[in-house]
Structure formats: structure tokens, C-alpha cells
Design a protein around this motif. Structure first.
Motif, PDB file in Angstrom:
ATOM      1  N   LYS A  30      10.526  34.915 -53.665  1.00 29.00           N
ATOM      2  CA  LYS A  30       9.442  34.655 -54.768  1.00 29.00           C
ATOM      3  C   LYS A  30       8.808  33.265 -54.229  1.00 29.00           C
ATOM      4  O   LYS A  30       8.058  32.532 -54.419  1.00 29.00           O
ATOM      5  CB  LYS A  30      10.177  34.536 -56.041  1.00 29.00           C
ATOM      6  N   ASN A  31       9.914  31.965 -53.031  1.00 25.27           N
ATOM      7  CA  ASN A  31       8.747  31.157 -52.544  1.00 25.27           C
ATOM      8  C   ASN A  31       7.701  31.148 -51.770  1.00 25.27           C
ATOM      9  O   ASN A  31       6.796  30.034 -51.470  1.00 25.27           O
ATOM     10  CB  ASN A  31       9.786  30.229 -52.506  1.00 25.27           C
ATOM     11  N   LEU A  32       7.207  32.569 -51.471  1.00 23.88           N
ATOM     12  CA  LEU A  32       6.445  32.704 -50.431  1.00 23.88           C
ATOM     13  C   LEU A  32       4.903  32.781 -51.564  1.00 23.88           C
ATOM     14  O   LEU A  32       5.006  33.089 -52.712  1.00 23.88           O
ATOM     15  CB  LEU A  32       6.432  33.983 -49.535  1.00 23.88           C
ATOM     16  N   SER A  33       3.781  32.346 -50.626  1.00 22.00           N
ATOM     17  CA  SER A  33       3.199  32.149 -51.199  1.00 22.00           C
ATOM     18  C   SER A  33       2.373  33.546 -52.241  1.00 22.00           C
ATOM     19  O   SER A  33       2.287  34.788 -51.427  1.00 22.00           O
ATOM     20  CB  SER A  33       1.440  32.309 -49.884  1.00 22.00           C
ATOM     21  N   ASP A  34       1.967  33.746 -52.983  1.00 22.53           N
ATOM     22  CA  ASP A  34       1.264  34.864 -53.692  1.00 22.53           C
ATOM     23  C   ASP A  34       2.154  35.717 -54.897  1.00 22.53           C
ATOM     24  O   ASP A  34       1.693  36.481 -55.231  1.00 22.53           O
ATOM     25  CB  ASP A  34       0.563  35.688 -53.347  1.00 22.53           C
ATOM     26  N   ILE A  35       3.215  35.547 -54.201  1.00 23.31           N
ATOM     27  CA  ILE A  35       4.660  36.422 -54.678  1.00 23.31           C
ATOM     28  C   ILE A  35       4.813  35.871 -56.412  1.00 23.31           C
ATOM     29  O   ILE A  35       5.974  34.530 -56.567  1.00 23.31           O
ATOM     30  CB  ILE A  35       6.048  37.059 -53.455  1.00 23.31           C
ATOM     31  N   LEU A  36       4.973  37.059 -56.898  1.00 23.82           N
ATOM     32  CA  LEU A  36       5.456  36.572 -57.897  1.00 23.82           C
ATOM     33  C   LEU A  36       6.790  37.401 -58.475  1.00 23.82           C
ATOM     34  O   LEU A  36       7.294  36.788 -59.698  1.00 23.82           O
ATOM     35  CB  LEU A  36       4.135  37.330 -59.702  1.00 23.82           C
ATOM     36  N   PHE A  37       6.672  38.231 -58.013  1.00 23.91           N
ATOM     37  CA  PHE A  37       8.161  39.044 -58.326  1.00 23.91           C
ATOM     38  C   PHE A  37       8.779  39.655 -57.060  1.00 23.91           C
ATOM     39  O   PHE A  37       8.398  40.554 -56.302  1.00 23.91           O
ATOM     40  CB  PHE A  37       8.071  39.485 -59.913  1.00 23.91           C
ATOM     41  N   VAL A  38      10.165  40.126 -57.255  1.00 25.04           N
ATOM     42  CA  VAL A  38      11.167  40.649 -56.338  1.00 25.04           C
ATOM     43  C   VAL A  38      12.434  41.149 -56.165  1.00 25.04           C
ATOM     44  O   VAL A  38      13.450  40.573 -57.259  1.00 25.04           O
ATOM     45  CB  VAL A  38      11.398  39.575 -54.953  1.00 25.04           C
ATOM     46  N   LYS A  39      11.928  42.268 -56.145  1.00 22.75           N
ATOM     47  CA  LYS A  39      13.100  43.421 -56.603  1.00 22.75           C
ATOM     48  C   LYS A  39      13.669  43.591 -55.291  1.00 22.75           C
ATOM     49  O   LYS A  39      12.666  44.862 -54.634  1.00 22.75           O
ATOM     50  CB  LYS A  39      12.622  44.277 -57.433  1.00 22.75           C
ATOM     51  N   ILE A  40      14.910  43.886 -54.398  1.00 23.27           N
ATOM     52  CA  ILE A  40      15.728  43.957 -53.724  1.00 23.27           C
ATOM     53  C   ILE A  40      16.906  45.416 -54.067  1.00 23.27           C
ATOM     54  O   ILE A  40      17.284  44.891 -55.190  1.00 23.27           O
ATOM     55  CB  ILE A  40      16.554  43.470 -52.709  1.00 23.27           C
ATOM     56  N   VAL A  41      16.439  46.423 -53.522  1.00 26.27           N
ATOM     57  CA  VAL A  41      17.960  47.417 -54.218  1.00 26.27           C
ATOM     58  C   VAL A  41      18.041  48.377 -52.710  1.00 26.27           C
ATOM     59  O   VAL A  41      17.760  48.434 -51.592  1.00 26.27           O
ATOM     60  CB  VAL A  41      16.771  48.435 -54.152  1.00 26.27           C
ATOM     61  N   LEU A  42      19.303  48.338 -52.588  1.00 24.65           N
ATOM     62  CA  LEU A  42      20.310  48.257 -51.600  1.00 24.65           C
ATOM     63  C   LEU A  42      20.938  49.717 -51.642  1.00 24.65           C
ATOM     64  O   LEU A  42      21.212  50.453 -52.966  1.00 24.65           O
ATOM     65  CB  LEU A  42      21.572  47.096 -51.787  1.00 24.65           C
ATOM     66  N   SER A  43      21.379  49.901 -50.388  1.00 24.80           N
ATOM     67  CA  SER A  43      21.819  51.761 -50.732  1.00 24.80           C
ATOM     68  C   SER A  43      23.311  51.353 -50.756  1.00 24.80           C
ATOM     69  O   SER A  43      24.058  50.411 -50.423  1.00 24.80           O
ATOM     70  CB  SER A  43      21.470  52.056 -49.315  1.00 24.80           C
ATOM     71  N   GLU A  44      23.547  52.666 -50.244  1.00 24.60           N
ATOM     72  CA  GLU A  44      25.806  52.737 -51.055  1.00 24.60           C
ATOM     73  C   GLU A  44      25.860  51.813 -49.409  1.00 24.60           C
ATOM     74  O   GLU A  44      27.291  51.874 -50.356  1.00 24.60           O
ATOM     75  CB  GLU A  44      26.027  54.139 -51.113  1.00 24.60           C
ATOM     76  N   SER A  45      25.663  52.469 -48.140  1.00 21.86           N
ATOM     77  CA  SER A  45      26.137  51.377 -46.900  1.00 21.86           C
ATOM     78  C   SER A  45      25.472  50.029 -47.130  1.00 21.86           C
ATOM     79  O   SER A  45      25.876  48.891 -46.070  1.00 21.86           O
ATOM     80  CB  SER A  45      25.135  52.452 -45.655  1.00 21.86           C
ATOM     81  N   GLU A  46      24.968  49.543 -48.182  1.00 23.55           N
ATOM     82  CA  GLU A  46      24.733  47.904 -48.409  1.00 23.55           C
ATOM     83  C   GLU A  46      23.328  47.626 -47.127  1.00 23.55           C
ATOM     84  O   GLU A  46      23.730  46.100 -46.810  1.00 23.55           O
ATOM     85  CB  GLU A  46      26.174  47.108 -47.754  1.00 23.55           C
TER      86      GLU A  46
END
Length: 237
Positions: A30-46
């Protein structure tokens, strides 16, 4: 004979498993330029399954994608296929006063048309229909059937319907849903949201009394939270 250089060279390997706290990496991105929101989704194998990003409308999606790929590789030694990065954008321009005024009137006309909850084994689905200006807007959400998750999915379905009314001009993030017991023995449904637009993130709270069906109370609390900022104070992206 001297040892071959290739025998002493250690390859730089990129681990497949995600060995960091998701919240830490999301905060860094979110500290990168122009990014307002980030959501990371992980799989069962991480492993990273999906990265959902919201940026300003003026941003170049390809540049943002490259920035994310480079940043993750350089700082965390994580290699991500660009196809796993999904970017949505919000408008930079202010919505015209006439449109905002009309949307302010619209909320007064919004009412719950239907709440449909269905379960099938471990599967839970919420379909919420809102009526606005004689039109029906539907929101859906589904997932694993357990108590806390079902409340979240109901709220997510309401926000999906609201997003359809607003034609995707803003986005919401659900923070917390709580059932609060008052001294009078009455119960209150409280919903905490984040509204996300091109200026950043703003916290919203809505609450309503629970009169029997907690799912219906969650729907009303979400509508009250949206009402206090999105419509009555007018949208300014």
C-alpha cells in the motif's frame, strides 16, 4: 585441477511457500505509488493465489502490476505471475454535484426487497435484494458455513448490491461485525466498514437493534453505515 566455478555457485532460489505475515506484505504494498487498497489471498498450500488491488483511475494498470511484481521479488523474494494480480480503479474526478444530489435522494428510497439465506452442508449463500427507484439491485456472497463467516457474507452481499447501485464508483472493506448486549437485555448489531475511493480510506460504522433475525439486522446496519457517508454527505472521489 581446480574446482569448477559452477560447482561453487549457489543458485538463487525463489521459495514457493508464503513465509510472511499477509498483513505485513499488504501494508508494504500500500506504500507503492497510487495503490489505495491491497488484499492477498493464499491457497491451501500457502502460495499466493490472488492479489486484489484498488488504484486511482489515472494510474496505469500495467505499471502497477510491474511495480508489484518487482517489489515482491526485491523485498520478499516472492515471484508472482502477473495474471494473479487483479486491479480495480476508482475515479479521480469529483462526481458532479447534480449526480451526488440525486444519489443523496436515492438512499431515502432504498429499502430491503428480499433477504435469502441458504445452506447446503458446509456451503452458505446470501442473496440480498435492494429496491431503489422501482429497480431491484441484487448482491450475492457465498462461502464456508460457520457463524462468524455467515455474518460477514451477509454484509458482503449487501455491499455488493450497494456497489451495483453506485455502478462501482466506490469500494468497501468489512472490518468487524459484532452483536452487542445492552443493559436493557436488548441486542445491537454493529458493523464497521472502510469506504475506499481515490482519496484513500475512511471508516464507517452503522448499528441497529436486533429484533429476531440477526442477518436482517446486519443488512440494516450496513445500510446505515453507507447512509452516513456515501449518500447523505455526497460522494467526492
Amino acid at each position: 585441477m581446480g574446482k569448477n566455478k559452477s560447482d561453487t555457485f549457489r543458485n538463487f532460489t525463489i521459495p514457493h511457500r508464503f513465509n510472511y505475515k499477509v498483513e505485513e506484505v499488504e501494508k508494504s504494498l500500500k506504500n507503492l505509488s497510487d495503490i489505495l487498497f491491497v488484499k492477498i489471498v493464499l491457497s491451501e498450500s500457502e502460495e499466493i493465489k490472488e492479489i486484489h488491488v484498488i488504484t486511482k483511475d489515472s494510474s496505469n494498470p500495467k505499471r502497477i502490476t510491474r511495480d508489484i511484481e518487482s517489489f515482491l521479488l526485491a523485498k520478499y523474494n516472492i515471484e508472482v505471475d502477473y495474471r494473479k494480480i487483479s486491479i480495480a480503479q476508482v475515479k479521480d474526478e469529483e462526481i458532479k454535484n447534480s449526480q451526488a444530489s440525486e444519489e443523496s435522494k436515492n438512499l431515502a428510497r432504498i429499502k430491503i426487497s428480499d433477504i435469502k439465506i441458504s445452506t447446503n452442508g458446509n456451503h452458505f449463500e446470501a442473496i440480498i435484494k435492494l429496491e431503489n427507484n422501482e429497480r431491484i439491485f441484487e448482491g450475492k456472497a457465498s462461502g464456508i458455513n460457520w457463524d462468524k463467516n455467515s455474518e460477514y457474507l451477509v454484509a458482503k452481499a449487501v455491499l455488493d448490491a450497494i456497489s451495483n447501485i453506485l455502478e462501482g464508483s466506490i469500494f468497501f472493506q468489512i472490518n468487524e461485525i459484532k452483536k452487542v448486549k445492552l443493559e436493557s437485555e436488548k441486542k445491537l448489531a454493529v458493523v464497521s466498514l472502510n469506504l475506499i475511493n481515490s482519496k484513500g480510506k475512511e471508516g464507517l460504522i452503522g448499528s441497529t437493534m436486533v429484533n429476531g433475525d440477526f442477518n436482517e439486522a446486519v443488512v440494516k446496519a450496513v445500510l446505515k453505515a453507507a447512509n452516513r457517508r456515501v449518500f447523505t454527505k455526497k460522494i467526492k472521489n
